[in-house]
Design an enzyme around this catalytic site. Structure first.
Site, short mmCIF file in Angstrom:
data_model
loop_
_atom_site.label_atom_id
_atom_site.label_comp_id
_atom_site.label_asym_id
_atom_site.label_seq_id
_atom_site.Cartn_x
_atom_site.Cartn_y
_atom_site.Cartn_z
N THR A 124 0.83 -1.22 0.00
CA THR A 124 0.00 0.00 0.00
C THR A 124 0.86 1.26 0.00
O THR A 124 1.99 1.24 0.52
CB THR A 124 -0.92 0.02 1.24
OG1 THR A 124 -1.41 1.35 1.45
CG2 THR A 124 -0.20 -0.40 2.51
N ASP A 125 0.30 2.33 -0.53
CA ASP A 125 1.03 3.61 -0.50
C ASP A 125 1.27 4.09 0.93
O ASP A 125 2.16 4.89 1.19
CB ASP A 125 0.31 4.69 -1.32
CG ASP A 125 -1.10 5.02 -0.83
OD1 ASP A 125 -1.60 4.35 0.09
OD2 ASP A 125 -1.71 5.97 -1.38
N GLU A 126 0.47 3.59 1.87
CA GLU A 126 0.59 4.05 3.26
C GLU A 126 1.92 3.64 3.89
O GLU A 126 2.31 4.17 4.92
CB GLU A 126 -0.57 3.51 4.11
CG GLU A 126 -1.89 3.92 3.53
CD GLU A 126 -3.07 3.74 4.47
OE1 GLU A 126 -2.89 3.76 5.70
OE2 GLU A 126 -4.19 3.59 3.95
N TYR A 148 -1.43 -0.42 11.19
CA TYR A 148 -1.74 -1.06 9.90
C TYR A 148 -0.61 -0.84 8.89
O TYR A 148 -0.06 -1.80 8.33
CB TYR A 148 -3.06 -0.51 9.32
CG TYR A 148 -3.18 -0.75 7.83
CD1 TYR A 148 -3.24 -2.04 7.32
CD2 TYR A 148 -3.18 0.32 6.92
CE1 TYR A 148 -3.31 -2.27 5.95
CE2 TYR A 148 -3.24 0.09 5.56
CZ TYR A 148 -3.30 -1.20 5.08
OH TYR A 148 -3.34 -1.43 3.73
N LYS A 152 2.19 -3.43 7.09
CA LYS A 152 2.35 -3.63 5.64
C LYS A 152 3.79 -3.33 5.21
O LYS A 152 4.35 -4.00 4.35
CB LYS A 152 1.37 -2.74 4.87
CG LYS A 152 -0.09 -3.11 5.06
CD LYS A 152 -0.44 -4.48 4.53
CE LYS A 152 -0.45 -4.55 3.02
NZ LYS A 152 -0.84 -5.90 2.54
P1 TYD Z 1 -9.81 5.28 4.75
O1 TYD Z 1 -10.84 4.97 3.74
O2 TYD Z 1 -9.94 4.68 6.12
O3 TYD Z 1 -8.42 4.94 4.08
P2 TYD Z 1 -6.91 5.29 4.59
O4 TYD Z 1 -6.95 5.85 5.95
O5 TYD Z 1 -6.30 3.95 4.58
O6 TYD Z 1 -6.38 6.24 3.59
O7 TYD Z 1 -9.74 6.85 4.93
C1 TYD Z 1 -9.51 7.70 3.85
C2 TYD Z 1 -9.47 9.10 4.38
O8 TYD Z 1 -10.76 9.44 4.86
C3 TYD Z 1 -8.55 9.27 5.57
O9 TYD Z 1 -7.93 10.55 5.50
C4 TYD Z 1 -9.46 9.19 6.77
C5 TYD Z 1 -10.74 9.80 6.24
N1 TYD Z 1 -11.97 9.27 6.86
C6 TYD Z 1 -12.91 10.16 7.41
O10 TYD Z 1 -12.74 11.39 7.38
N2 TYD Z 1 -14.04 9.64 7.99
C7 TYD Z 1 -14.27 8.30 8.05
O11 TYD Z 1 -15.30 7.87 8.63
C8 TYD Z 1 -13.32 7.41 7.46
C9 TYD Z 1 -13.52 5.91 7.49
C10 TYD Z 1 -12.17 7.94 6.87
#
Ligand code: TYD
Length: 340
Positions: A124-126, A148, A152
């Site tokens: 993942t890019d993360e 997480y 990864k």
């Molecule tokens: P997410 O879909 O959990 O992916 P990741 O954190 O792995 O990138 O979240 C995407 C972005 O959206 C992240 O900046 C967190 C934000 N987010 C919210 O603002 N509200 C939410 O309920 C969720 C699940 C994520």
């Protein structure tokens, strides 16, 4: 080709299995999946009776099952199996470390013993962490922020060490945030669409100005397929589609598709350790000959429509009890751990 795919009942894995079986009429797939909370047999209902598809219930950390399957000498192993939700990893990192690191180690070890000729690990890019400006290249240092993303990063480093030390033909993909059909309703896009369809609020963390680079899941599947056939062993490939958006932009887009206004937004407490921006430089994969084909707005419209048409798929996955627990702990609207 005979493929051993792990985590194939999850979001990206199930889309990938369908993609491969449709594209290659002579490919066969064995899907090893533990059937955790985010796995769903419904994701592959249309192909479950295909004579070219078999399912095995099991953990990638279970040596016995893994050795049995790997000793059948698949032409490639593609590892999608992982716990992937950052918020869950913040509450309980255990299963992330167990599956995402130790499970991968079991797979790698079996692949080494059986001299498997291709091992694709989905990263993942993360793993790179947050970047204020510019974009990460594959050679950049990993600097993950959450349990997480750390799990990864650990897994991809371990996989690369198997290439360097044992000549195991490993390739790593690191994609940006995926969206599309069959995404468990805990991630930004799937959660917000389904919340809004239920007339609930869209819980935006912090100021909502965090940036993610979105790729339609079928573009990611096509890229993984391309890398499976054309990627160079020992290499890492970033996969993205140049759709950087703030979370608020994404939220407004979804509101717009669903004819809702901003009163459906709820600004909630920020996620601890929240990465501000992810961005990938994908020139390496472009130079190898792959580029995304889906238009972002069309893919988003298609995705919203899919969730509209398939409430029987996502409604049972959204349990109020867990939501309440999570909200109490973190003041956010993400779906919490199933065991509470
Ligand atoms: P997410 O879909 O959990 O992916 P990741 O954190 O792995 O990138 O979240 C995407 C972005 O959206 C992240 O900046 C967190 C934000 N987010 C919210 O603002 N509200 C939410 O309920 C969720 C699940 C994520």
């Amino acid at each position: 080709m005979n493929l051993l795919i792990t985590g194939g009942l999850g979001f990206i894995g199930s889309n990938f299995i369908r993609y491969i079986l449709n594209k290659y009429p002579d490919y066969r797939i064995i899907n090893l999946d533990i059937v955790s909370y985010c796995a769903n047999f419904e994701n592959l209902r249309d192909i479950k009776n295909s004579p070219r598809y078999s399912f095995v219930k099991g953990d990638i950390g279970d040596k016995k099952i893994v050795e049995q399957l790997v000793s059948r000498q698949p032409d490639a192993i593609i590892n999608f199996a992982a716990f992937s939700h950052v918020d869950r990893s913040i509450i309980d990192p255990d299963e992330f470390l167990r599956t995402n690191i130790l499970g991968v180690h079991v797979l790698l070890e079996a692949a080494r013993q059986c001299k498997i000729s291709r091992f694709i690990h989905i990263g993942t890019d993360e793993e790179y962490g947050s970047i204020e400006s510019g974009s990460f290249k594959e050679s950049d240092i990993l600097n993950p922020s959450s349990p997480y993303s750390s799990s990864k990063a650990a897994a991809s480093l371990l996989a690369l060490s198997y290439f360097k030390t044992y000549d195991l033909p490993v390739i790593i993909t690191r994609s940006s945030n995926n969206f599309g059909q069959f995404q468990y309703p805990e991630k930004l896009i799937s959660l917000f669409i389904t919340n809004l369809l239920e007339n609930k609020k869209a819980p935006v963390y912090g100021d909502g100005l965090q940036v993610r680079d979105w790729i339609f899941v079928l573009d990611n599947c096509a890229a993984i397929d391309y890398i499976l056939h054309h990627g160079r062993i020992g290499e890492v490939y970033n996969i993205a589609a140049a759709n950087e958006k703030t979370n608020l932009e994404i939220t407004r887009l979804i509101l717009n598709y669903l004819n809702k206004d901003e009163s459906s937004i709820e600004f909630v407490k920020d996620r601890p350790g929240h990465d501000r921006r992810y961005s990938l430089d994908c020139s390496k994969l472009r130079n190898l000959g792959w580029q995304p084909k889906y238009d972002f707005s069309e893919a988003m419209a298609k995705t919203v429509q899919w969730y509209k048409n398939n409430s029987q798929w996502w409604q049972p996955l959204k349990s109020g009890k867990y939501l309440e627990y999570y909200r109490k702990q973190y003041g956010t609207g993400a779906a919490p751990l199933e065991q509470f």
